[in-house]
Design an enzyme around this catalytic site. Structure first.
Site, PDB file in Angstrom:
ATOM      1  N   SER A  13       0.836  -1.196   0.000  1.00 15.11           N
ATOM      2  CA  SER A  13       0.000   0.000   0.000  1.00 15.11           C
ATOM      3  C   SER A  13       0.875   1.252   0.000  1.00 15.11           C
ATOM      4  O   SER A  13       1.704   1.429  -0.874  1.00 15.11           O
ATOM      5  CB  SER A  13      -0.973  -0.021   1.179  1.00 15.11           C
ATOM      6  OG  SER A  13      -1.859  -1.102   1.043  1.00 15.11           O
ATOM      7  N   ALA A  35       1.059  -4.268  -4.121  1.00 22.66           N
ATOM      8  CA  ALA A  35      -0.351  -4.307  -3.723  1.00 22.66           C
ATOM      9  C   ALA A  35      -0.798  -2.950  -3.180  1.00 22.66           C
ATOM     10  O   ALA A  35      -1.220  -2.820  -2.046  1.00 22.66           O
ATOM     11  CB  ALA A  35      -0.612  -5.428  -2.724  1.00 22.66           C
ATOM     12  N   PRO A  38      -5.754   1.593  -4.300  1.00 18.97           N
ATOM     13  CA  PRO A  38      -6.417   2.434  -3.304  1.00 18.97           C
ATOM     14  C   PRO A  38      -7.634   1.753  -2.667  1.00 18.97           C
ATOM     15  O   PRO A  38      -8.399   1.055  -3.343  1.00 18.97           O
ATOM     16  CB  PRO A  38      -6.875   3.652  -4.103  1.00 18.97           C
ATOM     17  CG  PRO A  38      -6.060   3.652  -5.343  1.00 18.97           C
ATOM     18  CD  PRO A  38      -5.735   2.227  -5.623  1.00 18.97           C
ATOM     19  N   LYS A  53     -11.441   7.365 -10.512  1.00 19.39           N
ATOM     20  CA  LYS A  53     -10.750   8.651 -10.383  1.00 19.39           C
ATOM     21  C   LYS A  53      -9.546   8.532  -9.445  1.00 19.39           C
ATOM     22  O   LYS A  53      -8.434   8.972  -9.779  1.00 19.39           O
ATOM     23  CB  LYS A  53     -11.728   9.700  -9.856  1.00 19.39           C
ATOM     24  CG  LYS A  53     -11.140  11.073  -9.706  1.00 19.39           C
ATOM     25  CD  LYS A  53     -12.210  12.049  -9.223  1.00 19.39           C
ATOM     26  CE  LYS A  53     -11.646  13.438  -9.086  1.00 19.39           C
ATOM     27  NZ  LYS A  53     -12.678  14.407  -8.667  1.00 19.39           N
TER      28      LYS A  53
END
Length: 103
Positions: A13, A35, A38, A53
């Protein structure tokens, strides 16, 4: 400098963004990066137009980071778009990081 350590640790992340942004990125054997798709603040999937987006914007950010540091921007984009992950050796081979120390 970022050092993903000890064995079993991961830069997932936001850790993927941080590692790619480092002047020197090192991963210990047995660690993982990637990985970075979002998710919302609770870790749940984002849906609809907002997901597209945020994902597209995040891809732009991570590609800029990777390009600035001379790293593999296409791999970085896949880490965000498709939650691709890599072992330390794979990350080194893909030019995502700079070094893997000997064990």
């Amino acid at each position: 400098m970022v050092f993903v350590y000890p064995q079993g640790a991961w830069a997932g992340s936001a850790g993927t963004f941080i590692t790619l942004a480092a002047n020197i990125a090192v991963m210990a054997p047995g660690t993982t990066i990637g990985a970075a798709h979002p998710v919302d603040a609770s870790g749940q999937n984002i849906s609809g137009d907002e997901r597209e987006k945020i994902t597209n914007f995040s891809v732009g950010i991570i590609k800029n980071i990777a390009q600035t540091r001379g790293r593999n921007a296409e791999w970085a984009a896949k880490a965000v778009e498709s939650s691709v992950a890599a072992t330390a050796k794979e990350a080194l081979d893909e030019k995502v990081i700079d070094f893997v120390p000997m064990t």
